[in-house]
Design a protein around this motif. Structure first.
Motif, PDB file in Angstrom:
ATOM      1  N   PRO A   1       0.817  -1.219   0.000  1.00 57.22           N
ATOM      2  CA  PRO A   1       0.000   0.000   0.000  1.00 57.22           C
ATOM      3  C   PRO A   1       0.848   1.265   0.000  1.00 57.22           C
ATOM      4  O   PRO A   1       1.975   1.272   0.510  1.00 57.22           O
ATOM      5  CB  PRO A   1      -0.793  -0.118   1.309  1.00 57.22           C
ATOM      6  N   ALA A   2       0.301   2.313  -0.573  1.00 58.08           N
ATOM      7  CA  ALA A   2       0.967   3.620  -0.519  1.00 58.08           C
ATOM      8  C   ALA A   2       0.843   4.188   0.890  1.00 58.08           C
ATOM      9  O   ALA A   2      -0.089   3.867   1.627  1.00 58.08           O
ATOM     10  CB  ALA A   2       0.339   4.569  -1.532  1.00 58.08           C
ATOM     11  N   TYR A   3       1.798   5.024   1.267  1.00 56.11           N
ATOM     12  CA  TYR A   3       1.764   5.704   2.563  1.00 56.11           C
ATOM     13  C   TYR A   3       1.264   7.124   2.355  1.00 56.11           C
ATOM     14  O   TYR A   3       1.851   7.877   1.563  1.00 56.11           O
ATOM     15  CB  TYR A   3       3.150   5.711   3.206  1.00 56.11           C
ATOM     16  N   PRO A   4       0.183   7.506   3.035  1.00 58.06           N
ATOM     17  CA  PRO A   4      -0.369   8.859   2.833  1.00 58.06           C
ATOM     18  C   PRO A   4       0.652   9.934   3.173  1.00 58.06           C
ATOM     19  O   PRO A   4       1.393   9.831   4.152  1.00 58.06           O
ATOM     20  CB  PRO A   4      -1.551   8.898   3.810  1.00 58.06           C
ATOM     21  N   THR A   5       0.705  10.954   2.337  1.00 60.80           N
ATOM     22  CA  THR A   5       1.600  12.074   2.583  1.00 60.80           C
ATOM     23  C   THR A   5       1.091  13.276   1.802  1.00 60.80           C
ATOM     24  O   THR A   5       0.248  13.131   0.910  1.00 60.80           O
ATOM     25  CB  THR A   5       3.046  11.745   2.143  1.00 60.80           C
ATOM     26  N   ARG A   6       1.589  14.436   2.126  1.00 61.69           N
ATOM     27  CA  ARG A   6       1.235  15.639   1.365  1.00 61.69           C
ATOM     28  C   ARG A   6       2.151  15.733   0.154  1.00 61.69           C
ATOM     29  O   ARG A   6       3.374  15.790   0.291  1.00 61.69           O
ATOM     30  CB  ARG A   6       1.390  16.887   2.239  1.00 61.69           C
ATOM     31  N   ILE A   7       1.573  15.728  -1.028  1.00 55.23           N
ATOM     32  CA  ILE A   7       2.374  15.726  -2.250  1.00 55.23           C
ATOM     33  C   ILE A   7       2.807  17.154  -2.577  1.00 55.23           C
ATOM     34  O   ILE A   7       1.993  18.026  -2.846  1.00 55.23           O
ATOM     35  CB  ILE A   7       1.592  15.137  -3.435  1.00 55.23           C
ATOM     36  N   VAL A   8       4.113  17.359  -2.532  1.00 53.78           N
ATOM     37  CA  VAL A   8       4.688  18.652  -2.876  1.00 53.78           C
ATOM     38  C   VAL A   8       5.280  18.603  -4.280  1.00 53.78           C
ATOM     39  O   VAL A   8       5.117  19.520  -5.081  1.00 53.78           O
ATOM     40  CB  VAL A   8       5.776  19.059  -1.846  1.00 53.78           C
ATOM     41  N   ASP A   9       5.965  17.500  -4.584  1.00 54.29           N
ATOM     42  CA  ASP A   9       6.660  17.365  -5.868  1.00 54.29           C
ATOM     43  C   ASP A   9       6.841  15.876  -6.137  1.00 54.29           C
ATOM     44  O   ASP A   9       7.549  15.193  -5.404  1.00 54.29           O
ATOM     45  CB  ASP A   9       8.018  18.078  -5.792  1.00 54.29           C
ATOM     46  N   ALA A  10       6.195  15.369  -7.185  1.00 51.71           N
ATOM     47  CA  ALA A  10       6.229  13.924  -7.474  1.00 51.71           C
ATOM     48  C   ALA A  10       7.532  13.471  -8.110  1.00 51.71           C
ATOM     49  O   ALA A  10       7.727  12.274  -8.341  1.00 51.71           O
ATOM     50  CB  ALA A  10       5.061  13.552  -8.380  1.00 51.71           C
TER      51      ALA A  10
ATOM     52  N   ALA B   1       9.181   6.365  -1.421  1.00 53.52           N
ATOM     53  CA  ALA B   1       8.528   7.240  -2.400  1.00 53.52           C
ATOM     54  C   ALA B   1       7.711   8.324  -1.702  1.00 53.52           C
ATOM     55  O   ALA B   1       7.697   9.485  -2.130  1.00 53.52           O
ATOM     56  CB  ALA B   1       7.638   6.413  -3.322  1.00 53.52           C
ATOM     57  N   SER B   2       7.044   7.952  -0.608  1.00 56.61           N
ATOM     58  CA  SER B   2       6.236   8.937   0.118  1.00 56.61           C
ATOM     59  C   SER B   2       7.109  10.030   0.717  1.00 56.61           C
ATOM     60  O   SER B   2       6.687  11.187   0.840  1.00 56.61           O
ATOM     61  CB  SER B   2       5.408   8.252   1.219  1.00 56.61           C
ATOM     62  N   GLU B   3       8.339   9.683   1.101  1.00 59.31           N
ATOM     63  CA  GLU B   3       9.254  10.690   1.650  1.00 59.31           C
ATOM     64  C   GLU B   3       9.665  11.677   0.576  1.00 59.31           C
ATOM     65  O   GLU B   3       9.619  12.891   0.781  1.00 59.31           O
ATOM     66  CB  GLU B   3      10.498  10.005   2.235  1.00 59.31           C
ATOM     67  N   VAL B   4      10.039  11.170  -0.602  1.00 56.45           N
ATOM     68  CA  VAL B   4      10.616  12.059  -1.615  1.00 56.45           C
ATOM     69  C   VAL B   4       9.573  12.973  -2.251  1.00 56.45           C
ATOM     70  O   VAL B   4       9.899  14.072  -2.699  1.00 56.45           O
ATOM     71  CB  VAL B   4      11.394  11.250  -2.674  1.00 56.45           C
TER      72      VAL B   4
END
Length: 330
Positions: free
Chosen positions: A264-273, A305-308
């Motif tokens: 599963p993906a880890y929820p995060t605020r997307i700033v820059d994919a 990926a969620s961190e970056v």
């Protein structure tokens, strides 16, 4: 034990990141969410038109290798830059991350310059890439050190690097040296339009030489020329031993040894994919080379990926290993 867990080969680039509205993309003929190749003149024109920018070492495979190195992995990278300001920044940043980088810098008086990618990030976090390859385009078999490839558990080949006059021969040399010494080969498809340009070469390499295929949903469907995601996954699984395919907020699908797992993906605020797939691949390879199973490696990839994507730039800023610990992955 081999000297390197992973050696990456790809486009050595510096990312020039800037925020932009959808209207700017339309006005300047920029395709949203894809990578477009541009020449030096176009690169200068776009740079003059964008807003405030941040220059960060990038390059897809280089980001992957930097991620593995940040986790303490034994890594090396092959990619060409010029002996100019951006080239020296690129080399310094990769070495500072802990990777071995020995590719000779092109002379300072060379006509081509260090490659750069103008990355425009829209309010939804999607990135649209405009890439001037510069010296990175001219990777040749002479740049491949067979002894270095033989010292790798895995090599990681960047699909973007297929856009180059001698890149296919360089990849073939690296594959022979790695596999001849018992190593394994991974490749990332990089971009659906890159797949369109080089589908036959990709298909032959994947079928004949690749052990691990990285892709996202759009790329894998382009590769196997189908609109059905499941059909594409199964076709890939018939070609290679391991498939690791990301699906944005739906996480990742891992297929290997007749089995399938979902991370599963880890929820995060997307700033820059930018760099999400690169760091997924890096953490996945780090997991595999450190004895973790496919499912766990997939979870590590999704967390990295969620961190970056939570900040500008495609290199990790947080301590990935500590993140893995805090989420019970190691």
């Amino acid at each position: 034990m081999k000297k390197f867990q992973v050696v990456g080969i790809g486009n050595a680039m510096v990312d020039v990141l800037s925020h932009a509205e959808e209207a700017f993309l339309e006005t300047n003929g920029i395709g949203k969410g894809i990578m477009q190749l541009i020449d030096m003149e176009r690169a200068v024109t776009l740079y003059d038109r964008i807003g405030p920018a941040k220059e960060i070492s990038g390059g897809s495979a280089a980001n992957t290798i930097a991620g593995i190195a940040a986790l303490g992995g034994r890594t090396a990278y092959v990619g060409k830059v010029k002996d100019d300001q951006l080239g020296r920044i690129f080399a310094h940043d990769l070495r500072a991350q802990g990777a071995v980088y020995e590719t000779a810098l092109a002379p300072a008086d060379s006509e081509q310059e260090t490659g750069r990618c103008i990355v425009l990030v829209t309010p939804d976090g999607e990135r649209s890439m405009n890439t001037y390859l510069g010296w990175s385009e001219f990777l040749t078999p002479a740049d491949i050190d067979e002894a270095q490839m033989a010292e790798a558990d895995w090599i990681y080949l960047e699909g973007y690097r297929f856009d180059g006059p001698e890149s296919h021969a360089a990849f073939a040399k690296a594959i022979r040296a790695c596999k001849g010494a018992g190593g394994r080969v991974s490749v990332t498809l990089s971009d659906p339009f890159c797949v369109e340009r080089h589908r036959d070469a990709f298909r032959k390499m994947i079928h004949d030489d690749v052990d691990l295929l990285f892709a996202n949903r759009a790329e894998i469907m382009s590769m196997y020329q189908t609109d059905d995601f499941e059909t594409a996954l199964q076709a890939a699984a018939a070609d290679v031993a391991i498939v690791a395919c990301t699906e944005s907020e739906k996480g990742a699908h891992i297929l290997a040894e007749g089995q399938r797992w979902h991370a599963p993906a880890y929820p995060t605020r997307i700033v820059d994919a930018t760099g999400a797939g690169d760091l997924f691949a890096g953490a996945f390879l780090w997991g595999l080379t450190n004895g973790h199973g496919y499912e766990m490696a997939g979870r590590m990839g999704c967390l990295a990926a969620s961190e970056v994507i939570s900040h500008i730039g495609a290199r990790p800023e947080a301590d990935l290993k500590e993140m893995f610990r805090s989420h019970g992955l190691i």
